[in-house]
Design an enzyme around this catalytic site. Sequence first.
Site: not given
Lengths: 374, 357
Positions: B23-27, B29, B45, B137
């Site tokens: 999980e990240g700040t904008y998605a 998985v 997502k 990146d």
Amino acid sequence: MSSSTRLNWLKTTTRQRNGASSSATATSKNVPTVYNGGVKDASGRTSEYSSMDDECPVCKSDRYLNPKLRLLVSTCYHKMCESCIDRLFTLGPQGCPICGKILRKMAFAPQTFEDLTVEKEVAVRRRIAKEFNKRREDFADLRSYNDYLEEVEDITFNLINEIDVAETEARIAAFRRENAALIELNIQREERDIQGLQEQEMRERREREEMAEEMRRIAEEERIEREKAKEEIINRLESSDASATDLIAKSRAEAAKRAARRKPLAGLSASSARARLNGTAHSAVQAQDVPHVPLTDTWYACEDKYVLRAEYDDPLSERVRADEQGAMRAGGYMLEQAWERALRTAVMGLNIMPLEDEPASGSARVAGDVEMVG
Amino acid sequence: MDAAERENHAAMKRWSKDAKIGEGTYAVVYRGRQSSTGRQVAIKKIKVGQFKDGLDMSAVREVKYLRELKHPNVIELLDVFSSKQNLNLVLEFLESDLEAVIKDRSNVFKPADIKSWMAMTLRGLEFCHRNFVLHRDLKPNNLLIAADGQLKIADFGLARDFADPGHKMTCQVITRWYRPPELLFGCRFYSTAVDIWSVGCIFAELMLRVPYLAGESDMDQLKTIFRALGTPTEQEWPGHTSLPHYVVVGNFPKSPLQFLFTAASADAIDLLSKFLIYEPRRRISAKDALYHPYMFSLPYPTHPSKLPKASAPMQPRPVHIEETEGQGAALSAKATKRKASEDPFENSKPVSRRLEF
């Protein structure tokens, strides 16, 4: 604090290389200080002993006066600080300020143990072990091997306690002369042993991994089967009109039978894992390393359809070109790349046949025109 | 139901979602499967609802560039569909990343292994550059490793195509430890060379097994770089003093790379030094690096299937850590340690969050 530990490699470069460090003052004189001695750990790095109460016996400077104080040990096992070493021995060999033995700057070693007698013993033993490396196989019987070990211990003891040094050195030299070939052979044997050990470790690790993988697979299979059985029961309950308890009992019995069948399979799969392991080892040999191939894809970038010139009459990039020595150049912006991109996008659609089932005649005509240009 | 909706529905049917893996700040998985073949995939997502001004920029970038790039060393975007409020990207499922492999202390890297990883990274990057895409990146964490050992460049959340002449780009890209000096000096006009610097840092990290240039702040990063490679002179890097955020960062002498990379061959040192040239225009290109003698010399690069792997299963990796005001606290410990590129708090000057295209 954390920054200094993280950046340690920057400051201790030489320590990692030579097993010893030379302070900034030493390097500035372009004298690469090579130390022998010190005890290396498994990673080949020298761990150094230092304490808060360190004090240089020569200049009496201590850690309070000089936080960077680093004491090194001479071949006569007397400590002194780096600046004393620099001061005394830069101009050539000099007598030790404590015992008067002639010393050189290069021969100072970092200290690993608190007790210098231990330091000395380790150094002596290491030196002796390098040459007295005969093994049990090299002797006819146990008795002569034991005699040999006793002699080695004798020599070591003499060297550590400095008893009859000259005579002991003569004994060592004699031994070296007599056994030169055997010593060489044993060194090679040692290397082979180490290599063999590493290979075995690697094999075992692979085997363990393989086993774990197998276990995971079995667990997964079992889980799927259990779920399937559960679903089956539900389906049967739904479709059949026999009594529910009967049906469940029957399904349970079937499941137990299946599980029993799987048990021997589990034992088998362990052995099959080993077989497969050999197989993978084999296939690993088969997957040969091939020479480097720079580019492996076949993506066609139309490079042959245009030639990039060094200069274009491009009013859009006037500003960028004018700034020849300024920020744009320093940042690495490359105008050629922009030109190349423009050219490539221009030639990209050439030679592409119009779609067969395109109903509109107009688009086909346009595509044909483009083809003529190409 | 119009045609687009029908299409979207069909796409949604093609994939099934499984357990969450990251999980990240904008998605978020998820592990997923292709319904027809059972092929494992990763479904990313993207939470759309929480962004006031529409879709997050990195999602747009990711879709935009991955759609065009098909290469064995670039992660493959299999499908895109939307469900309810979310956008879903279907990506190739990859087991681990290069960072996990580097961190696994039980691995021993042979020179041939490093060569193989470098060759794969450069092939993927060369392909991006040939298609006029800057990745912006690159770091071990974004180089994913497939089951067969192939390395694939992932996370195009900061990628963009080459700028037109005279167009500004943001300098707040690339994770700090892998960021080249021209970006640290605030340069707004740059090119492929920024990715090459990152590749150089990764090359060094593969040899050292610890991050090569680990600065603690942007300022410290410059100092770390100069301490390792010497302060650039006007001769080495013409015009760098005129860059927007130019500051004098001490005067450090140059020391040969051989001192630190004691085990590296002369070819490897030569290639590394070409990756880490200060002047961006003289820095080696990905293509030239692939033709460098290091690549052809013995030992041959290890076959991908034989490369060391991370033994531990991959940690749930933060998908994309882009710090936005007030969200910093939600990040995992790992995320804060390997901080991603855009960090408005660190900079001396407050930087607006707008990313220009």
